[in-house]
Design a protein around this motif. Structure first.
Motif, PDB file in Angstrom:
ATOM      1  N   GLU A   3     -21.190  31.029   9.046  1.00 33.98           N
ATOM      2  CA  GLU A   3     -22.596  30.838   9.375  1.00 33.98           C
ATOM      3  C   GLU A   3     -23.081  31.979  10.255  1.00 33.98           C
ATOM      4  O   GLU A   3     -22.394  32.395  11.187  1.00 33.98           O
ATOM      5  CB  GLU A   3     -22.795  29.508  10.094  1.00 33.98           C
ATOM      6  N   ILE A   4     -24.270  32.491   9.960  1.00 32.42           N
ATOM      7  CA  ILE A   4     -24.831  33.573  10.773  1.00 32.42           C
ATOM      8  C   ILE A   4     -26.071  33.119  11.548  1.00 32.42           C
ATOM      9  O   ILE A   4     -26.433  33.728  12.547  1.00 32.42           O
ATOM     10  CB  ILE A   4     -25.151  34.822   9.924  1.00 32.42           C
ATOM     11  N   SER A  28     -25.510  31.020   5.785  1.00 32.14           N
ATOM     12  CA  SER A  28     -24.173  31.616   5.783  1.00 32.14           C
ATOM     13  C   SER A  28     -24.224  33.024   5.225  1.00 32.14           C
ATOM     14  O   SER A  28     -25.113  33.355   4.421  1.00 32.14           O
ATOM     15  CB  SER A  28     -23.207  30.771   4.939  1.00 32.14           C
ATOM     16  N   GLN A  29     -23.289  33.832   5.646  1.00 35.59           N
ATOM     17  CA  GLN A  29     -23.222  35.205   5.180  1.00 35.59           C
ATOM     18  C   GLN A  29     -23.035  35.225   3.669  1.00 35.59           C
ATOM     19  O   GLN A  29     -22.184  34.526   3.123  1.00 35.59           O
ATOM     20  CB  GLN A  29     -22.062  35.933   5.862  1.00 35.59           C
ATOM     21  N   GLY A  30     -23.867  35.993   2.982  1.00 32.97           N
ATOM     22  CA  GLY A  30     -23.794  36.093   1.531  1.00 32.97           C
ATOM     23  C   GLY A  30     -24.683  35.125   0.785  1.00 32.97           C
ATOM     24  O   GLY A  30     -24.763  35.178  -0.449  1.00 32.97           O
ATOM     25  N   TYR A  63     -27.230  32.038  16.975  1.00 35.88           N
ATOM     26  CA  TYR A  63     -26.598  33.136  16.242  1.00 35.88           C
ATOM     27  C   TYR A  63     -25.118  33.148  16.597  1.00 35.88           C
ATOM     28  O   TYR A  63     -24.734  33.709  17.626  1.00 35.88           O
ATOM     29  CB  TYR A  63     -27.246  34.470  16.611  1.00 35.88           C
ATOM     30  N   PRO A  64     -24.259  32.534  15.769  1.00 35.99           N
ATOM     31  CA  PRO A  64     -22.832  32.470  16.081  1.00 35.99           C
ATOM     32  C   PRO A  64     -22.195  33.835  16.295  1.00 35.99           C
ATOM     33  O   PRO A  64     -21.284  33.987  17.106  1.00 35.99           O
ATOM     34  CB  PRO A  64     -22.232  31.768  14.856  1.00 35.99           C
ATOM     35  N   ASN A  65     -22.686  34.843  15.563  1.00 33.36           N
ATOM     36  CA  ASN A  65     -22.187  36.214  15.732  1.00 33.36           C
ATOM     37  C   ASN A  65     -23.368  37.095  16.121  1.00 33.36           C
ATOM     38  O   ASN A  65     -24.050  37.665  15.269  1.00 33.36           O
ATOM     39  CB  ASN A  65     -21.542  36.708  14.443  1.00 33.36           C
ATOM     40  N   VAL A  66     -23.623  37.192  17.412  1.00 35.49           N
ATOM     41  CA  VAL A  66     -24.833  37.883  17.884  1.00 35.49           C
ATOM     42  C   VAL A  66     -24.835  39.365  17.540  1.00 35.49           C
ATOM     43  O   VAL A  66     -25.890  39.992  17.477  1.00 35.49           O
ATOM     44  CB  VAL A  66     -25.019  37.707  19.409  1.00 35.49           C
ATOM     45  N   THR A  67     -23.669  39.955  17.295  1.00 38.95           N
ATOM     46  CA  THR A  67     -23.620  41.384  16.985  1.00 38.95           C
ATOM     47  C   THR A  67     -24.302  41.694  15.659  1.00 38.95           C
ATOM     48  O   THR A  67     -24.725  42.825  15.426  1.00 38.95           O
ATOM     49  CB  THR A  67     -22.162  41.886  16.939  1.00 38.95           C
ATOM     50  N   SER A  73     -29.002  46.412  14.143  1.00 39.71           N
ATOM     51  CA  SER A  73     -28.798  45.629  12.929  1.00 39.71           C
ATOM     52  C   SER A  73     -29.870  44.544  12.832  1.00 39.71           C
ATOM     53  O   SER A  73     -29.596  43.367  12.968  1.00 39.71           O
ATOM     54  CB  SER A  73     -27.394  45.009  12.923  1.00 39.71           C
ATOM     55  N   LEU A  74     -31.105  44.973  12.603  1.00 37.31           N
ATOM     56  CA  LEU A  74     -32.233  44.055  12.598  1.00 37.31           C
ATOM     57  C   LEU A  74     -32.348  43.327  11.268  1.00 37.31           C
ATOM     58  O   LEU A  74     -31.695  43.655  10.300  1.00 37.31           O
ATOM     59  CB  LEU A  74     -33.519  44.834  12.873  1.00 37.31           C
ATOM     60  N   ILE A  75     -33.208  42.310  11.251  1.00 37.79           N
ATOM     61  CA  ILE A  75     -33.515  41.607  10.013  1.00 37.79           C
ATOM     62  C   ILE A  75     -34.553  42.414   9.246  1.00 37.79           C
ATOM     63  O   ILE A  75     -35.572  42.815   9.785  1.00 37.79           O
ATOM     64  CB  ILE A  75     -34.063  40.201  10.316  1.00 37.79           C
ATOM     65  N   GLY A  76     -34.287  42.662   7.961  1.00 38.70           N
ATOM     66  CA  GLY A  76     -35.262  43.346   7.117  1.00 38.70           C
ATOM     67  C   GLY A  76     -36.281  42.357   6.581  1.00 38.70           C
ATOM     68  O   GLY A  76     -35.943  41.214   6.251  1.00 38.70           O
ATOM     69  N   TYR A  77     -37.537  42.771   6.499  1.00 37.58           N
ATOM     70  CA  TYR A  77     -38.606  41.840   6.133  1.00 37.58           C
ATOM     71  C   TYR A  77     -39.639  42.514   5.243  1.00 37.58           C
ATOM     72  O   TYR A  77     -40.088  43.624   5.520  1.00 37.58           O
ATOM     73  CB  TYR A  77     -39.279  41.323   7.408  1.00 37.58           C
TER      74      TYR A  77
END
Length: 239
Positions: A3-4, A28-30, A63-67, A73-77
């Protein structure tokens, strides 16, 4: 898959009216997630909360993995309205480069590496030939590819696309969905749409949002085409 993002009890209101109520879900990732539902149901508002553009009235985003969502590593929108004044003097390449813009002590700066990465992205999306074209002169599908390229700049881990196929013909819609499916190999995707035609074969998860997340299993008989869409996604995932 790990989970991200985890959303817990998210509520949001404009003035006194709640647009979102008791929103709980995880990404989740993916994942390739479709946010579907009627206009005005809160889909875009939820996306803006995930982006940090709006602050929830209550609840939390974990955010379980804040890195994954650090400065680099921003969110693309890609926003819903990509209509651009045809007379606005800006080239497609310059629009793509906007994906790198981050404010610093010295204002906004684009580096040589940024330009090389933007060009590489345009090549992969097969729009390098549009580099020097005025953005207002492009077709709807070409313009949408440019906006997708802009969202990919900076290698974001999560991409959010708000109605990426609105006002685009059916054939071009399928091309955009196929492109997003390819991008999904390396990126987690949220796609917001109220039009679910041709969408089921590409996404692996769906959330029906109408001010709250509707339980498909309980209400699928009342949801008509949305319920059938949900069942189709389930069949695909089980198969």
């Amino acid at each position: 898959m790990s989970e991200i993002i985890i959303c817990k009890d998210i509520n949001f209101k404009y003035n006194v009216n709640f647009v979102l109520k008791n929103i709980n879900f995880s990404i989740s990732q993916g994942d390739f997630i479709a946010f579907i539902g009627p206009n005005g149901g809160g889909k875009s508002t939820l996306a803006k909360i995930l982006l940090g553009l709006l602050k929830p009235t209550s609840g939390s985003i974990i955010y379980p993995n804040v890195t994954l969502f650090s400065k680099n590593s921003l969110i693309g929108y890609t926003p819903q309205d990509t209509g651009i004044n045809k007379d606005f003097p800006i080239q497609a390449f310059d629009v793509v480069l906007m994906g790198f813009l981050q404010k610093s002590r010295f204002g906004y700066k684009i580096t040589k590496n940024d330009r090389l990465e933007a060009l590489d992205i345009m090549q992969k999306l097969e729009i390098e030939n549009l580099k020097y074209r005025a953005i207002g002169s492009l077709s709807g599908g070409q313009r949408q590819r440019v906006m997708i390229a802009r969202a990919l700049c900076g290698k974001p881990k999560l991409l959010i696309f708000d109605e990426p196929t609105s006002n685009i013909d059916m054939l071009t819609q399928k091309e955009i969905y196929k492109l997003l499916k390819q991008i999904n190999i390396n990126h987690t995707i949220i796609l917001i749409s109220h039009d679910i035609s041709n969408l089921s074969e590409y996404v692996n998860k769906v959330l029906f949002i109408n001010n709250e997340i509707v339980d498909f299993d309980s209400f699928k008989n009342k949801l008509g085409i949305y319920g059938r869409f949900y069942e189709e996604i389930n069949r695909k995932n089980k198969g």
